[in-house]
Design an enzyme around this catalytic site. Sequence first.
Site, short mmCIF file in Angstrom:
data_model
loop_
_atom_site.label_atom_id
_atom_site.label_comp_id
_atom_site.label_asym_id
_atom_site.label_seq_id
_atom_site.Cartn_x
_atom_site.Cartn_y
_atom_site.Cartn_z
N ARG A 84 0.83 -1.21 0.00
CA ARG A 84 0.00 0.00 0.00
C ARG A 84 0.86 1.26 0.00
O ARG A 84 0.55 2.24 -0.66
CB ARG A 84 -0.94 -0.01 1.21
N HIS A 134 -7.22 8.47 11.85
CA HIS A 134 -6.93 7.03 11.79
C HIS A 134 -5.43 6.77 11.70
O HIS A 134 -5.02 5.71 11.25
CB HIS A 134 -7.66 6.39 10.60
N CYS A 142 5.47 1.36 17.73
CA CYS A 142 5.67 0.12 18.48
C CYS A 142 4.32 -0.41 18.95
O CYS A 142 3.50 0.32 19.49
CB CYS A 142 6.59 0.39 19.67
N GLY A 196 -16.29 13.02 0.60
CA GLY A 196 -15.85 11.66 0.30
C GLY A 196 -16.02 10.66 1.42
O GLY A 196 -15.29 9.68 1.50
ZN LIG Z 1 8.49 -0.01 22.05
#
Ligand SMILES: [Zn+2]
Length: 257
Positions: A84, A134, A142, A196
């Site tokens: 992507r 998002h 992490c 959209g």
């Molecule tokens: Zn970490």
Amino acid sequence: MTGKPGGGDSPVSGRRGEIDRATSLIESARNLVIFTGAGMSAESGIPTFRGEDGLWQGYRPEHLATPEAFERSPEVVRSWYRWRRDLIEKVQPHRGHQALASWCLHSGKKSCVITQNVDGLHQRSGCPDVIELHGSIRHDRCHRCGQRALDLDAVFCSCGGPLRPGVVWFGEPLPEAAVDRSLEQIDDCDVMVVIGTSAVVHPAAGMVFRALEIGASVIEVNPAPVLPAPVLHISGTAKEILPRIFSTGSVNGENPA
Ligand SMILES: [Zn+2]
């Protein structure tokens, strides 16, 4: 391309009267909030992962974009996101992105873009203030401690936890700071433009209704607008409509691509 006259037997994309009303609302806005979703990026060639775009190597996106999928098969999930990212690098913001960015930069008004997109196309088109609800596909973070990682080739964080795409997956909460800033902007806005996204599910729905509740004017730009009155509907795509409603006159108003 200039505006087509409204009227006639069939619905005309972006009727002149609605375009004029939207333009004057935007021109007289004090603080404008723009809310965008997948339809904004689709015309740049970013798949929406619905319908024909739905599958990647036989996997459904809703089976890849979850913390469980990452914990079970991190390499499959990582390679989907690598694919992507490569795709996103190859596409360009379209003239709707450019018209919007140019307006934000040159109108002299307070404005911000709240987006559900993770591709960074608003930033690449020059938008000065973008809230990514998002997260972003352009960095990792992490999975254990949350620290951001800019080296996309790294697999582990310094804490030993696995690095994952910096996006929000199904079943995960939205980033608190982005939500708080969005609500702050919405509570102070007088015009919101929804582009959209059908905005009928969380979090878009809540944000649109909050804007209506505080008395802001809301404009919806979608091929088939769905929001209830008093929302001003403009039927059409971001690429065809935005250059017409976000015009800064003589200052680089449009950059056809
Ligand atoms: Zn970490």
